[in-house]
Design an enzyme around this catalytic site. Structure first.
Site, PDB file in Angstrom:
ATOM      1  N   ASN A 138       0.864  -1.176   0.000  1.00 58.75           N
ATOM      2  CA  ASN A 138       0.000   0.000   0.000  1.00 58.75           C
ATOM      3  C   ASN A 138       0.905   1.233   0.000  1.00 58.75           C
ATOM      4  OD1 ASN A 138      -1.641   2.210   0.713  1.00 58.75           O
ATOM      5  ND2 ASN A 138      -3.086   0.869   1.777  1.00 58.75           N
ATOM      6  N   THR A 198       0.067   4.276   2.661  1.00 61.11           N
ATOM      7  CA  THR A 198       0.397   4.045   4.070  1.00 61.11           C
ATOM      8  C   THR A 198       1.890   3.812   4.271  1.00 61.11           C
ATOM      9  OG1 THR A 198      -0.125   1.693   3.868  1.00 61.11           O
ATOM     10  CG2 THR A 198      -1.880   3.157   4.648  1.00 61.11           C
ATOM     11  N   GLY A 202       9.065  -5.793   6.104  1.00 60.97           N
ATOM     12  CA  GLY A 202       8.416  -4.890   7.043  1.00 60.97           C
ATOM     13  C   GLY A 202       8.988  -3.494   6.949  1.00 60.97           C
ATOM     14  N   GLU A 260       9.694   0.992  11.398  1.00 62.47           N
ATOM     15  CA  GLU A 260      10.301   2.293  11.672  1.00 62.47           C
ATOM     16  C   GLU A 260      11.605   2.456  10.905  1.00 62.47           C
ATOM     17  OE1 GLU A 260      10.621   2.954  15.840  1.00 62.47           O
ATOM     18  OE2 GLU A 260       8.466   2.819  16.149  1.00 62.47           O
TER      19      GLU A 260
END
Length: 136
Positions: free
Chosen positions: A29, A32, A100, A103
């Site tokens: 996405n 996001t 992932g 952060e």
């Protein structure tokens, strides 16, 4: 990459522009994921210029344990941020090729700001946050 301006009289550092490029595999996405990277950059700017935990040397207690005294970046502190993704295909990580993002956006931000300050002032600051007293 960070672009900074440093006030020569007061030692105030302002980040005027920041560009980040990230390799996170297949982006599922885009909207996001881009927001996640920008959020990480904002956290890194806070780490580089504002955030500092002050402890009492006698008791070991945190002196600035509330948001009134612990400084975090606000909208006026944040420059124009550009976030890009490096296209990569990694068929070994998982069937989709996604990694992932988490952060990962914070990685390298403080170092980029410190290097930009060095190029602007000639002073290498190795202790965060970069505050006026360290530059003057």
């Amino acid at each position: 990459f960070a672009e900074v301006r440093v006030d020569p009289d007061f030692g105030e550092v302002r980040v005027t522009r920041f560009v980040g490029a990230f390799g996170v595999g297949q982006v599922i996405n885009l909207k996001t994921a881009r927001s996640q990277m920008i959020g990480g950059i904002v956290m890194g700017l806070g780490m580089a210029l504002l955030e500092e935990t002050v402890t009492d040397s006698r008791t070991g207690r945190i002196v600035n344990a509330n948001l009134g005294e612990y400084h975090v970046p606000v909208n006026a502190d944040i420059p124009a941020i550009e976030s890009y993704f490096v296209e990569e295909i990694d068929p070994y990580i998982n069937p989709i090729g996604a990694k992932g993002a988490g952060e990962i956006g914070i990685t390298g931000v403080a170092a980029a700001v410190a290097n930009a300050v060095y190029h602007a002032t000639g002073k290498r600051i190795r202790d965060l946050p970069i505050t006026p007293d360290k530059l003057l």
